[in-house]
Every structure is written in structure tokens, then in C-alpha cells.
Motif scaffolding. Structure first.
Motif, PDB file in Angstrom:
ATOM      1  N   GLN A 202       0.837  -1.199   0.000  1.00 13.34           N
ATOM      2  CA  GLN A 202       0.000   0.000   0.000  1.00 13.34           C
ATOM      3  C   GLN A 202       0.875   1.253   0.000  1.00 13.34           C
ATOM      4  O   GLN A 202       1.771   1.406   0.821  1.00 13.34           O
ATOM      5  N   ILE A 203       0.594   2.155  -0.955  1.00 12.38           N
ATOM      6  CA  ILE A 203       1.362   3.403  -1.045  1.00 12.38           C
ATOM      7  C   ILE A 203       0.464   4.631  -0.942  1.00 12.38           C
ATOM      8  O   ILE A 203       0.958   5.751  -0.833  1.00 12.38           O
ATOM      9  N   LEU A 204      -0.860   4.423  -0.996  1.00 13.63           N
ATOM     10  CA  LEU A 204      -1.822   5.508  -0.807  1.00 13.63           C
ATOM     11  C   LEU A 204      -2.602   5.264   0.471  1.00 13.63           C
ATOM     12  O   LEU A 204      -3.067   4.152   0.706  1.00 13.63           O
TER      13      LEU A 204
ATOM     14  N   ASP B 291      -3.320   8.610 -10.965  1.00 11.14           N
ATOM     15  CA  ASP B 291      -2.713   8.500 -12.294  1.00 11.14           C
ATOM     16  C   ASP B 291      -1.205   8.319 -12.195  1.00 11.14           C
ATOM     17  O   ASP B 291      -0.430   9.049 -12.809  1.00 11.14           O
ATOM     18  N   PHE B 292      -0.800   7.318 -11.411  1.00 16.46           N
ATOM     19  CA  PHE B 292       0.619   6.992 -11.296  1.00 16.46           C
ATOM     20  C   PHE B 292       1.101   6.388 -12.611  1.00 16.46           C
ATOM     21  O   PHE B 292       0.926   5.204 -12.877  1.00 16.46           O
ATOM     22  N   GLU B 293       1.706   7.210 -13.447  1.00 18.25           N
ATOM     23  CA  GLU B 293       2.178   6.771 -14.758  1.00 18.25           C
ATOM     24  C   GLU B 293       3.679   6.487 -14.767  1.00 18.25           C
ATOM     25  O   GLU B 293       4.188   5.949 -15.746  1.00 18.25           O
TER      26      GLU B 293
ATOM     27  N   ILE C  57       7.716   7.028  -7.686  1.00 21.07           N
ATOM     28  CA  ILE C  57       6.410   6.867  -8.317  1.00 21.07           C
ATOM     29  C   ILE C  57       5.796   8.255  -8.452  1.00 21.07           C
ATOM     30  O   ILE C  57       5.632   8.967  -7.462  1.00 21.07           O
ATOM     31  N   LEU C  58       5.457   8.653  -9.684  1.00 19.16           N
ATOM     32  CA  LEU C  58       4.983  10.009  -9.931  1.00 19.16           C
ATOM     33  C   LEU C  58       3.645  10.001 -10.639  1.00 19.16           C
ATOM     34  O   LEU C  58       3.408   9.189 -11.552  1.00 19.16           O
ATOM     35  N   GLY C  59       2.794  10.922 -10.239  1.00 18.71           N
ATOM     36  CA  GLY C  59       1.561  11.169 -10.966  1.00 18.71           C
ATOM     37  C   GLY C  59       1.846  11.926 -12.249  1.00 18.71           C
ATOM     38  O   GLY C  59       2.863  12.621 -12.368  1.00 18.71           O
TER      39      GLY C  59
ATOM     40  N   MET D  69       3.937  12.440  -5.579  1.00 16.43           N
ATOM     41  CA  MET D  69       5.146  11.641  -5.755  1.00 16.43           C
ATOM     42  C   MET D  69       5.325  10.753  -4.521  1.00 16.43           C
ATOM     43  O   MET D  69       5.176  11.207  -3.392  1.00 16.43           O
ATOM     44  N   ILE D  70       5.613   9.481  -4.774  1.00 15.34           N
ATOM     45  CA  ILE D  70       5.880   8.527  -3.704  1.00 15.34           C
ATOM     46  C   ILE D  70       7.303   8.019  -3.841  1.00 15.34           C
ATOM     47  O   ILE D  70       7.719   7.587  -4.928  1.00 15.34           O
TER      48      ILE D  70
END
Length: 280
Positions: free
Chosen positions: A52-54, A72-74, A85-87, A97-98
Motif C-alpha cells: 500500500q502506497i496511498l 494516475d501513477f504513470e 512513483i509520480l503522478g 510523488m511517492i
């Protein structure tokens, strides 16, 4: 010139709308653009683990998040022991950003709203044409790939000096013209760095919107020189797939192999990972 060979590498249940890939030993990390999880798939045991990242309390679900709410993590890219990890930035809800530590599994969240605003202002790209789909971090420089599928076709690469993307100051934007199919220009969907060469994938999609999907005309793979950001080559690899993630699998003197994932723009929690072999 290059020849390409495309084959199925794995079919995985439990992942939808795959948009990013990174392989680390036997572990394949897979990102979904409408999910609050980072997927960790063991290639040998075929076991899937969800990280889980959100942690947003307002979200009723973490899989198949509605389009208007999804992060929208693309983008999934790596440097040393961290995954980034970026939106896409294509709406105001997509600026997250994660940072994920591969060793400690610590999750750090950053808001890139201000940083994305600076990029748009500098490159004179409005909200309807800003849509990041790939990134490379060298430890000193960020390269962000804007998908030019909006009305203005703003295909290009942001080059950002410094380690902290959230507080960037020195920024350049390099416009890019990519191959077209039936007058539909292809646009960046992801990229990865192999030594001093950027390998990218691009898709020709018949739409003039960074939000609405269109007919898939075909996909390409190509490379760009890291130093001068000039196109080296491009090859068509498919007429029906919308590939959105690329990671290096293997390289020798004769061939270089990548894993690719595709976004089928459905709610089905199933994804196919493809192996692409380039022969010199």
C-alpha cells in the motif's frame, strides 16, 4: 538497424491498468495508474504481493479508483535503493510523488503541485497539454517525459538539474518529434536508461486529449542519446498495444531485452507482461 521480437513473458491476475515496471532480481515491481498499491511479483514463485502506497481516507477503494479521483501513477523509476512513483500531472489530483525504499519499505509522500507548475510555466505548456508518462533519475539530473497527446502535441523532455524534484530551479525543455501512423503522431509513454542511452516507448493514439482515451494506432521503441538528447533510432513494435512501462531485462553484444506492460484501459484486474528483444 534493429529488428524486434515480441512475446508474452507473464500473465498476472490482480493487477489492472499497468503503467510502470522495474525489475530487481527475481522481483518485478508493477505500477497501476488507478491503484493505491505497488505490486511486487516474484518471477520464480509467481507470488504477487501488494504494497500500500496511498493512505487517503477519502478513497473508498484502492483498486480501480474512479478516473476523476485516481492519482494516475504513470511513472515508476529507480535510483540506487529507491523507487520513485509520480503522478502524470494531467489534473490537479495527479501531482503526487511517492518514494519507496527497496530495503526498508519506507513510503515517503511529496506534493509536486508547485514543481509541476514551474515546469508548465517554463515550457509554456498549459494544463490541457501537460501529461508526464516517464522519468529517469541519474542521481544528479531528472529527465521527465511529457506525452504530447494534447491539442498542442507538446512531446518533449524536461531536463532538471538537482536531486530534489519538489524544489527544482534549473529546468530546460527539449521538444521532440516522434514517428506518426496515418498522420497520428506517437508520443512518449515511458523511458529507461541503459548506460548512456535512453530507451523509450511511444504510442500513436488517435485522441487530442490527455484525459480521454482514443484508438490505438501502434507503438514504437527507440533510443535517445543521454548527452545531447538526440534521437538515435525508432522501430515500430506493435499495431494494437498501448505499452506504458519499460524496464531492462538483459543485454549482451548481440541483443538487448526489455519487459513491457500495457494499459488496456479496462477495469479488469489482469495484466500481461511482454518481453521485447532488440537485435543489433
Amino acid at each position: 538497424m534493429h529488428s524486434t521480437q515480441l512475446e508474452v513473458f507473464a500473465e498476472i491476475e490482480g493487477i489492472g491498468s499497468a503503467s510502470g515496471l522495474f525489475i530487481h532480481g527475481d522481483l518485478l515491481y508493477i505500477l497501476g495508474d488507478n491503484s493505491g498499491y505497488l505490486n511486487e511479483y516474484n518471477i520464480k514463485t509467481k507470488v504477487l504481493r501488494k504494497i500500500q502506497i496511498l493512505f487517503d481516507k477519502d478513497l473508498q477503494q484502492l483498486e480501480n479508483i474512479p478516473k476523476a479521483l485516481k492519482p494516475d501513477f504513470e511513472i515508476l523509476c529507480q535510483y540506487e535503493d529507491k523507487l520513485y512513483i509520480l503522478g502524470s500531472g494531467s489534473t490537479s489530483k495527479r501531482n503526487l510523488m511517492i518514494e519507496f525504499d527497496l530495503k526498508t519499505h519506507q513510503v515517503v509522500r511529496k506534493d509536486l503541485t508547485e514543481a509541476y507548475g514551474k515546469l508548465k510555466s517554463m515550457a509554456k505548456i498549459d494544463d490541457q497539454n501537460f501529461n508526464l508518462e516517464g522519468a529517469i533519475f541519474t542521481g544528479k539530473t531528472w529527465l521527465l517525459f511529457n506525452r504530447g497527446n494534447g491539442l498542442d502535441s507538446k512531446n518533449g523532455i524536461f531536463k532538471i538539474e538537482g536531486t530534489d524534484l519538489a524544489n527544482s530551479s534549473q529546468v530546460l525543455f527539449n521538444s521532440f518529434k516522434l514517428p506518426n501512423i496515418d498522420h497520428v503522431e506517437s508520443s512518449f509513454t515511458d523511458a529507461t536508461l541503459v548506460k548512456n542511452e535512453i530507451f523509450f516507448i511511444a504510442t500513436a493514439e488517435d485522441t487530442k486529449s490527455t484525459y480521454a482515451d482514443g484508438e490505438i494506432m501502434g507503438s514504437f521503441i527507440g533510443s535517445i542519446n543521454l548527452q545531447n538528447l538526440k534521437l538515435t533510432f525508432s522501430n515500430k513494435i506493435s499495431g494494437r498495444h498501448k505499452f506504458e512501462g519499460i524496464t531492462l531485462l538483459h543485454q549482451n553484444e548481440q541483443t538487448i531485452s526489455f519487459l513491457l506492460c500495457e494499459d488496456r484501459d479496462t477495469d479488469e484486474l489482469k495484466t500481461t507482461i511482454y518481453k521485447l528483444v532488440l537485435k543489433h
